[in-house]
Motif scaffolding. Sequence first.
Motif: not given
Length: 232
Positions: A49, A52, A54, A74-75, A77-80, A158, A160-161
């Motif tokens: 948080s 972030p 990669d 984590i997911r 807040q992010s699509d890492v 939205h 994820t990659k």
Amino acid sequence: MGDDVAVGTRILTVEDDERIRTTVKLALEDEGWEVEEADTGEDAITRFSAAPTDVVLIDIMLPGIDGFEVCRSIRRQSDVPIIMVTARADTHDVVAGLEAGADDYLTKPFVPKELSARIRAMLRRARPTVPGNPRLRFGDLEVVPQEGVVTRDGQPVHLTKTEFRLLVELANHPGTVFSREDLLEKVWGHGVFGDGRLVDVHVRRLRTKVEADPANPRHVVTVRGLGYKLQP
């Protein structure tokens, strides 16, 4: 190293076993990556948080908050790209990890070079998709591959990659049936020795986001015994 996926890449590894954590850190640093470490789920969430990374590598069995919950947190807040690490290859742990939002998984014990290869594949996949059709429409669903944009009924979706790459692969070839092996190679880079569960769970995740009724999909459909296709 001749591979720019290494430049400036930061990886968060979440592992409570100090011996394993140190081995992974040294192996990844040897590849030219910067490594952040966390030994608990709480620490991992706090670190990510605040700064972030990669890629995130998460061991499922952690004291306190387990790897599944770390992944979900984590997911949110992010699509890492996230790789889950499990001591067992049984269906429950693997599927639960993927359902929590992981992109891929490794089973202990693993060879550090295998981990490095998975991370490299993820970093390449995280780049913009190769040129294709500029705008793809399928009923209420629209995909703009070059912009990384997906909308349903005009509202942004939205993904994820990995979910996005899976959708684009199908959308660039509407009506074409892809086997699980085809998609593992094109989306994950795993080839014929990959795990079909990666495809099945990601298709389920994708349907919850792009289908009005995920239980009765209109767009990403199953061709029984063969694989999946995007309905034109």
